[in-house]
Design an enzyme around this catalytic site. Structure first.
Site, mmCIF file in Angstrom:
data_model
loop_
_atom_site.group_PDB
_atom_site.id
_atom_site.type_symbol
_atom_site.label_atom_id
_atom_site.label_comp_id
_atom_site.label_asym_id
_atom_site.label_seq_id
_atom_site.Cartn_x
_atom_site.Cartn_y
_atom_site.Cartn_z
ATOM 1 N N GLY A 1 0.672 -1.282 -0.051
ATOM 2 C CA GLY A 1 0.045 -0.093 -0.038
ATOM 3 C C GLY A 1 0.654 1.133 0.017
ATOM 4 O O GLY A 1 0.455 2.309 -0.692
ATOM 5 N N THR A 2 2.070 1.036 0.641
ATOM 6 C CA THR A 2 2.853 2.528 0.725
ATOM 7 C C THR A 2 3.570 2.765 -0.719
ATOM 8 O O THR A 2 3.166 3.964 -1.032
ATOM 9 C CB THR A 2 3.998 2.323 1.636
ATOM 10 O OG1 THR A 2 3.362 1.983 2.924
ATOM 11 C CG2 THR A 2 5.021 3.351 1.760
ATOM 12 N N GLN B 1 -7.818 -0.422 4.058
ATOM 13 C CA GLN B 1 -8.463 -1.069 5.136
ATOM 14 C C GLN B 1 -9.873 -1.526 4.519
ATOM 15 O O GLN B 1 -10.704 -1.960 5.512
ATOM 16 C CB GLN B 1 -8.410 0.032 6.404
ATOM 17 C CG GLN B 1 -7.406 0.360 7.093
ATOM 18 C CD GLN B 1 -6.829 -0.680 7.859
ATOM 19 O OE1 GLN B 1 -7.476 -1.587 8.173
ATOM 20 N NE2 GLN B 1 -5.745 -0.713 8.313
ATOM 21 N N SER C 1 -3.565 -3.196 -0.417
ATOM 22 C CA SER C 1 -2.496 -3.956 0.327
ATOM 23 C C SER C 1 -2.915 -5.524 0.527
ATOM 24 O O SER C 1 -3.787 -5.359 1.465
ATOM 25 C CB SER C 1 -1.862 -3.190 1.408
ATOM 26 O OG SER C 1 -0.692 -3.797 1.972
ATOM 27 N N ALA C 2 -2.161 -6.404 0.234
ATOM 28 C CA ALA C 2 -2.812 -7.830 0.446
ATOM 29 C C ALA C 2 -2.723 -8.257 1.893
ATOM 30 O O ALA C 2 -3.812 -8.856 2.247
ATOM 31 C CB ALA C 2 -1.951 -8.790 -0.508
ATOM 32 N N HIS C 3 -1.899 -7.937 2.668
ATOM 33 C CA HIS C 3 -1.790 -8.410 3.845
ATOM 34 C C HIS C 3 -2.755 -7.816 4.868
ATOM 35 O O HIS C 3 -2.957 -8.381 5.982
ATOM 36 C CB HIS C 3 -0.482 -8.310 4.430
ATOM 37 C CG HIS C 3 -0.228 -6.901 5.164
ATOM 38 N ND1 HIS C 3 -0.058 -6.551 6.478
ATOM 39 C CD2 HIS C 3 0.209 -5.851 4.425
ATOM 40 C CE1 HIS C 3 0.223 -5.491 6.606
ATOM 41 N NE2 HIS C 3 0.659 -4.689 5.260
ATOM 42 N N THR D 1 11.163 -7.248 -11.957
ATOM 43 C CA THR D 1 10.565 -8.403 -12.097
ATOM 44 C C THR D 1 9.465 -8.786 -11.020
ATOM 45 O O THR D 1 9.653 -8.556 -9.810
ATOM 46 C CB THR D 1 11.613 -9.502 -11.970
ATOM 47 O OG1 THR D 1 12.458 -9.342 -12.973
ATOM 48 C CG2 THR D 1 11.070 -10.894 -12.078
ATOM 49 N N CYS E 1 2.082 1.362 11.684
ATOM 50 C CA CYS E 1 3.120 2.165 11.171
ATOM 51 C C CYS E 1 3.491 3.319 11.764
ATOM 52 O O CYS E 1 4.496 3.719 11.482
ATOM 53 C CB CYS E 1 2.582 2.571 9.518
ATOM 54 S SG CYS E 1 2.176 1.049 8.644
#
Length: 411
Positions: free
Chosen positions: A91-92, A197, A217-219, A255, A347
């Protein structure tokens, strides 16, 4: 004589600890546990799709096909075509690509962001301000909701971009993205939202009904760390921030990490299939937990009661006599009892000083370090989580600042 063979190493490194119990893990807004289907898909991709997706031979083609399936899954989550999706490291980076990719190569102009942005947006915006851009913040009310009238007034002077966080990670506020989008589009100004979120929690829409650019953001929704996406209208002139290759339609060199991207795609597919039902259950549990917390003296809700993330509780925690307690000390105390929660944004955990979000919401200074965030998910145990308020009472009592007789037992 037996032939000599070298001993085979244990495939599990001794330095990797056993996975802790997640039934009391209440910090999903910081990071969510990996979904089992995601872990399985990533394992297959790691073993079978290890080729470079830019290569034209069979191994590269297998990797490229797996990556493009994932791109389709990400696009489906937000209802756009796959050419909107640019994979990033999280996300950042997606926020930086949205902001700097759209603005950094232009003559300095005007940028509007909300007063409650995550540091991943607020800090690069401030850097543009130092480079000559006119940076203005859009105010929020005492619940963290954007002042739409102020936005309308500010946009009458023109702007190059508006960025508003969709779901505030610290206090849970859900912004009215459709209404903000209408105002921005009326003034022909691109609209970006940090939506890390939101994914897996609430339905997402883009284009006419939502933002022109969206960071994921996947996590945050049971996918892997290290991968995210900027979903953006292909008509927008985004210049890459990372140079050295033509990957991601020229928007992001490097990559691509195919197993991580595959994991993100599966997390999006799982969210699209099950998020509504799962979040309804989580929302009901959240409401029961919140009701119990608010019965207890010294706990006050921050952010709106209704217009908030369905898995999210944010509290100011003090003594029954009205003295704020240190949020980070409460986090440590609850951790000793088997509950993982947070105080503010993960964060910003290493930063000292008052919470900028609580400051923008008008929370008095002594209380800006007393915030406690509880964020649930489908992995938690209902029985376990409902013990959290009484456990928090015990932690407050053991802090030495709260007497046992001050804590009223709740039913």
């Amino acid at each position: 004589m037996q032939p000599h063979t070298d001993p085979q190493p244990d495939p599990t490194p001794a330095s990797v600890p056993a996975s802790p119990d997640v039934t009391g893990y209440c910090d999903g807004s910081a990071s969510a546990p990996l979904h089992a289907a995601v872990a399985t898909a990533m394992d297959v991709a790691q073993r079978q799709c290890w080729g470079n997706p830019s290569s034209i031979h069979t191994h590269g083609s297998m990797a490229a096909e797996a990556m493009e399936r994932a791109r389709l899954q990400v696009a489906a989550l937000v209802g756009v075509s796959p050419d909107w999706v640019t994979f990033t490291s999280g996300g950042t980076e997606a926020n930086h690509l949205a902001l700097e990719g759209l603005l950094a190569d232009r003559p300095a102009g005007r940028l509007l962001i909300s007063a409650v942005e995550h540091p991943a947006m607020a800090l690069p915006a401030r850097r543009l301000g130092q480079a000559g851009w006119k940076l203005e913040t859009i105010p929020v009310d005492g619940e963290g909701l954007l002042d739409l009238q102020a936005l309308e007034v500010q946009l009458r002077q023109g702007a190059d971009l508006v960025s508003v966080i969709g779901g505030q990670s610290e206090v849970g506020t859900l912004q009215p993205l459709a209404a903000i989008s209408d105002i921005c589009h009326h003034h022909a100004v691109p609209f970006h939202s940090d939506a890390v979120q939101l994914a897996g929690k609430v339905p997402l829409a883009m284009g006419r009904q939502g933002p022109d650019l969206l960071s994921l953001s996947a996590h945050k929704f049971m996918g892997p760390k290290g991968v995210g996406a900027l979903v953006a209208d292909p008509a927008l002139p985004l210049s890459p921030r990372l140079l050295g290759g033509s990957q991601e339609a020229g928007r992001r060199a490097g990559t691509q990490p195919v197993p991580l991207i595959v994991g993100m795609g599966v997390a999006c597919a799982v969210s699209l299939d099950t998020a509504s039902e799962a979040m309804e259950r989580v929302g009901q549990l959240r409401d029961r937990l919140l009701e119990d917390c608010l019965k207890r003296p010294g706990m006050t809700l921050t952010g709106p009661r209704l217009q908030r993330l369905p898995h999210h509780i944010s509290l100011l925690v003090g003594t029954p006599q009205g003295e704020p307690l240190d949020g980070r000390a409460l986090v440590r105390g609850l951790n000793r009892e088997g509950f993982s929660v947070s105080s503010g944004s993960a964060c910003a955990a290493g930063q000292s000083g008052d919470s900028p979000v609580l400051t923008a919401m008008g929370i008095p200074s002594p209380w800006r370090r007393s915030g406690l965030r509880i964020s649930l998910g489908p992995w938690v145990s209902e029985t376990r989580v409902l013990q959290l308020p009484s456990t928090l009472d015990r932690v407050r009592r053991e802090s030495g600042l709260v007497r046992a007789t001050d804590l009223r037992a709740s039913s």
